[in-house]
Design an enzyme around this catalytic site. Sequence first.
Site, PDB file in Angstrom:
ATOM      1  N   ARG A 166      15.777 -12.876  -9.312  1.00 53.01           N
ATOM      2  CA  ARG A 166      15.219 -13.681 -10.402  1.00 53.01           C
ATOM      3  C   ARG A 166      16.154 -13.740 -11.612  1.00 53.01           C
ATOM      4  NH1 ARG A 166       9.875 -16.344 -10.763  1.00 53.01           N
ATOM      5  NH2 ARG A 166       8.647 -15.524  -9.047  1.00 53.01           N
ATOM      6  N   LYS A 192      11.005  -0.495 -12.554  1.00 49.86           N
ATOM      7  CA  LYS A 192      10.387  -1.289 -11.494  1.00 49.86           C
ATOM      8  C   LYS A 192      11.540  -1.848 -10.674  1.00 49.86           C
ATOM      9  CE  LYS A 192       7.490  -5.295 -10.465  1.00 49.86           C
ATOM     10  NZ  LYS A 192       6.728  -6.452 -10.990  1.00 49.86           N
ATOM     11  N   TYR A 203      13.084  -3.344 -15.533  1.00 51.97           N
ATOM     12  CA  TYR A 203      12.740  -4.067 -14.308  1.00 51.97           C
ATOM     13  C   TYR A 203      13.997  -4.683 -13.707  1.00 51.97           C
ATOM     14  CZ  TYR A 203      10.058  -7.572 -11.536  1.00 51.97           C
ATOM     15  OH  TYR A 203       9.528  -8.357 -10.542  1.00 51.97           O
TER      16      TYR A 203
END
Length: 275
Positions: A122, A145, A117
């Site tokens: 983030r 992802k 991911y």
Amino acid sequence: TVDEQRLADLVEWHIKSGTHGIVPCGTTGESATLSHEEHTQVVKLVVQVADKRVPVVAGTGSNSTEEAILLTREAREVGADGALMISPYYNRPPQEGILQHYKAVAEAASGFPIVFYNIPSRTGSHITPTTMARLAEIENIVGVKEASGSVDQVIDIRLACGDKLAVLSGEDSLTFSMMALGGTGVISTVANIAPKEMAAIANAGLKKDWDTASALQLQLVPLIRALFTETNPIPVKTALSLMGMCEAGLRLPLAPMGEAHKDKLKAVLKQYALI
């Protein structure tokens, strides 16, 4: 505490609504504040309720490689079909560190499919397409992802990896664009409250019905934007509570949605006949 009944009801609702797979302990949730015991409890329950009707891909990422190995092994032991692993956050490892992190987990969970991911906003680090191409050579690393928010990044991933790596959108608003470039779907935020609508976009994209996929994508834009007025998952959990699907409580350090944003969210939910 974990509301097992509401969680089970959500899984049933998703399956009936055409959702293709469930990601317990993903980042549109409160995985960051679950204990290890609760993490396994959630994954195990979702596996039991799904009962092989759809794949269950458990979130098992960590900024500690040893912890990621532990969570991934536990997910496999309780019957998950694969793992979604966020890139190590805060540490900001170099590309070689990112590669070795995923390689270590993949080897420790040999044969267990892993989707990595990429979400730099983030994590504080970015997985380059070159590194992704190296990751794609590891047998049980099967997909990414991708949530950098860049269509150019998707193009570069496709050029670097070809069909060796499944590309899943991590940005609801870019689902159509990524699928048009060869992506295979989305791990979605908005699907948590509008599963039929998001599944319809993915289904149209998989059929290469681009006119339908584009029209459906544009229809969802106001709802998608309403779910990101505050930090995810505050708006989506608030929306679910307004829909009567769960309680509104959030574990600190997340806090209740501000009233002004909540009023705007209510208006959009009414627009889509969700409340």
